[in-house]
Design a protein around this motif. Structure first.
Motif, PDB file in Angstrom:
ATOM      1  N   LEU A  77      -1.562 -16.074 -12.730  1.00 41.43           N
ATOM      2  CA  LEU A  77      -1.591 -15.538 -14.088  1.00 41.43           C
ATOM      3  C   LEU A  77      -0.419 -15.991 -14.959  1.00 41.43           C
ATOM      4  O   LEU A  77      -0.528 -16.032 -16.182  1.00 41.43           O
ATOM      5  CB  LEU A  77      -1.622 -14.012 -14.039  1.00 41.43           C
ATOM      6  N   LEU A 119       1.743 -17.536 -19.902  1.00 35.81           N
ATOM      7  CA  LEU A 119       0.434 -17.243 -19.344  1.00 35.81           C
ATOM      8  C   LEU A 119      -0.316 -18.525 -19.009  1.00 35.81           C
ATOM      9  O   LEU A 119      -0.291 -19.501 -19.774  1.00 35.81           O
ATOM     10  CB  LEU A 119      -0.403 -16.435 -20.344  1.00 35.81           C
ATOM     11  N   THR A 157       4.133  -7.488 -19.025  1.00 37.78           N
ATOM     12  CA  THR A 157       4.810  -8.771 -18.821  1.00 37.78           C
ATOM     13  C   THR A 157       4.310  -9.804 -19.811  1.00 37.78           C
ATOM     14  O   THR A 157       5.098 -10.582 -20.380  1.00 37.78           O
ATOM     15  CB  THR A 157       4.590  -9.263 -17.382  1.00 37.78           C
ATOM     16  N   ALA A 158       3.000  -9.829 -20.047  1.00 41.49           N
ATOM     17  CA  ALA A 158       2.430 -10.786 -20.991  1.00 41.49           C
ATOM     18  C   ALA A 158       2.942 -10.536 -22.401  1.00 41.49           C
ATOM     19  O   ALA A 158       3.258 -11.479 -23.144  1.00 41.49           O
ATOM     20  CB  ALA A 158       0.906 -10.702 -20.956  1.00 41.49           C
ATOM     21  N   GLY A 171      -4.622 -16.271 -17.138  1.00 38.11           N
ATOM     22  CA  GLY A 171      -3.882 -15.131 -17.667  1.00 38.11           C
ATOM     23  C   GLY A 171      -4.316 -14.783 -19.086  1.00 38.11           C
ATOM     24  O   GLY A 171      -4.451 -13.610 -19.437  1.00 38.11           O
ATOM     25  N   LEU A 211      -1.638  -8.066  -8.276  1.00 36.47           N
ATOM     26  CA  LEU A 211      -2.805  -8.332  -9.125  1.00 36.47           C
ATOM     27  C   LEU A 211      -3.283  -9.769  -8.934  1.00 36.47           C
ATOM     28  O   LEU A 211      -4.496 -10.024  -8.858  1.00 36.47           O
ATOM     29  CB  LEU A 211      -2.445  -8.074 -10.589  1.00 36.47           C
ATOM     30  N   GLU A 212      -2.348 -10.717  -8.862  1.00 34.56           N
ATOM     31  CA  GLU A 212      -2.734 -12.109  -8.639  1.00 34.56           C
ATOM     32  C   GLU A 212      -3.444 -12.268  -7.292  1.00 34.56           C
ATOM     33  O   GLU A 212      -4.433 -13.006  -7.185  1.00 34.56           O
ATOM     34  CB  GLU A 212      -1.497 -13.014  -8.717  1.00 34.56           C
ATOM     35  N   VAL A 251       2.677  -7.285 -10.285  1.00 35.64           N
ATOM     36  CA  VAL A 251       2.043  -8.481 -10.863  1.00 35.64           C
ATOM     37  C   VAL A 251       1.527  -9.394  -9.757  1.00 35.64           C
ATOM     38  O   VAL A 251       0.405  -9.915  -9.821  1.00 35.64           O
ATOM     39  CB  VAL A 251       3.026  -9.233 -11.779  1.00 35.64           C
ATOM     40  N   HIS A 257      -1.272  -2.107 -11.663  1.00 36.76           N
ATOM     41  CA  HIS A 257      -1.103  -3.563 -11.595  1.00 36.76           C
ATOM     42  C   HIS A 257      -1.486  -4.208 -12.926  1.00 36.76           C
ATOM     43  O   HIS A 257      -0.796  -5.119 -13.410  1.00 36.76           O
ATOM     44  CB  HIS A 257      -1.962  -4.134 -10.470  1.00 36.76           C
ATOM     45  N   PHE A 295       0.910  -6.294 -15.578  1.00 31.18           N
ATOM     46  CA  PHE A 295       0.535  -7.599 -16.134  1.00 31.18           C
ATOM     47  C   PHE A 295       0.577  -7.576 -17.654  1.00 31.18           C
ATOM     48  O   PHE A 295       1.126  -8.483 -18.302  1.00 31.18           O
ATOM     49  CB  PHE A 295      -0.865  -7.983 -15.648  1.00 31.18           C
TER      50      PHE A 295
END
Length: 298
Positions: free
Chosen positions: A53, A63, A18-19, A67, A45-46, A42, A11, A15
């Protein structure tokens, strides 16, 4: 931090990708996942953190403040995980022998020394040769094991990975621009001095096509060697195009008309299909891909 250590690494990895990639689709491609799978990771994880995030901005993602806070920790964990993986691979007894890397002189000078140092720490039995050339090395004739190129090879028995989209701008030394002034239009740039690496007439044609009316006489300094030409630009002898990955490392220069003049180009890693699965080639290839695909600070 204790809470982070209990989270699912998959996870956190989703993230982090993606960031850094800026979108779910790009992150999924980077990790080799489907977009729905990445999106679920993702979201999970949130849920685990009870935090939002990302916020959607147009077609991309931005973000949130939470995030941004998490990104610092996730990058540190990701770097540690990569070091552990590469170290484990590098300590295998078969990771030995010689690997040659072909790249332009400017990349060989600015990027590859750090890469080679990392590889020597990861796999002390490796011997690395850097082939610094502005010509395309013939991998089929084993002129190099791995090449960094800006064109995709057409030969079917070569393996290529597109590792990033290069971003080129025009740069000049800050003290030079303080003396000569900073142009506000492409046309005004023609009044500045220019530095060429390679054939000035060929460079002249490319730059004129971008709306800057330079002439061969505009190139008051030139060298076939990219390192020499770039150093002369950094020392205030004129304007020079350069990959942002290289220019961002030198505080002596600044971009000129960055919002109007830019050149994007692909960066490919290439190796021979027969040796791509060799442990030593794979280690070097994957480490180069990691370094070259890393985001460059703007």
């Amino acid at each position: 931090m204790d809470r982070l250590q209990r989270l699912d690494w998959n996870h956190l990895r989703a993230f982090l990708a993606t960031a850094e990639q800026g979108s779910l689709s790009a992150a999924a491609k980077h990790l080799g996942l489907t977009q729905p799978t990445l999106s679920r990771q993702v979201s999970a994880l949130e849920d685990e953190l009870s935090l939002l995030l990302f916020e959607r901005v147009g077609r991309g993602l931005s973000l949130t403040s939470a995030g941004h806070d998490l990104l610092t920790h996730a990058r540190a964990m990701g770097a540690a995980a990569e070091r552990l993986t590469f170290s484990a691979i590098g300590q295998q007894s078969e990771i030995s022998g010689r690997v040659s890397i072909s790249a332009s002189d400017i990349l060989s000078h600015n990027i590859l020394p750090d890469v080679v140092a990392d590889l020597r720490r990861l796999a002390p039995q490796l011997a690395i040769e850097v082939v610094a050339t502005n010509q395309l090395s013939d991998l089929l004739r084993r002129e190099a094991d791995i090449a960094i190129r800006h064109v995709r090879p057409e030969q079917s028995n070569l393996v290529a990975r597109r590792v990033r989209e290069g971003h080129g701008l025009f740069y000049a030394a800050t003290d030079y621009l303080d003396r000569r002034g900073r142009p506000t239009t492409p046309e005004a740039m023609a009044a500045l001095d220019w530095v060429a690496f390679g054939d000035p007439e060929m460079m002249c044609g490319h730059i004129r096509a971008m709306g800057v009316p330079v002439t061969p006489d505009s190139f008051v300094v030139q060298s076939e060697n990219g390192i020499v030409a770039w150093e002369m630009a950094c020392r205030g002898m004129g304007v020079c195009p350069m990959d942002h990955m290289i220019a961002a490392r030198d505080p002596r220069v600044e971009p000129v008309l960055a919002d109007q003049l830019e050149v994007d180009f692909p960066v490919w890693l290439v190796t021979h299909r027969e040796i791509h699965n060799s442990p030593r080639i794979r280690l070097v290839f994957d480490h180069l891909a990691k370094v070259l695909s890393a985001p460059v600070a703007v």
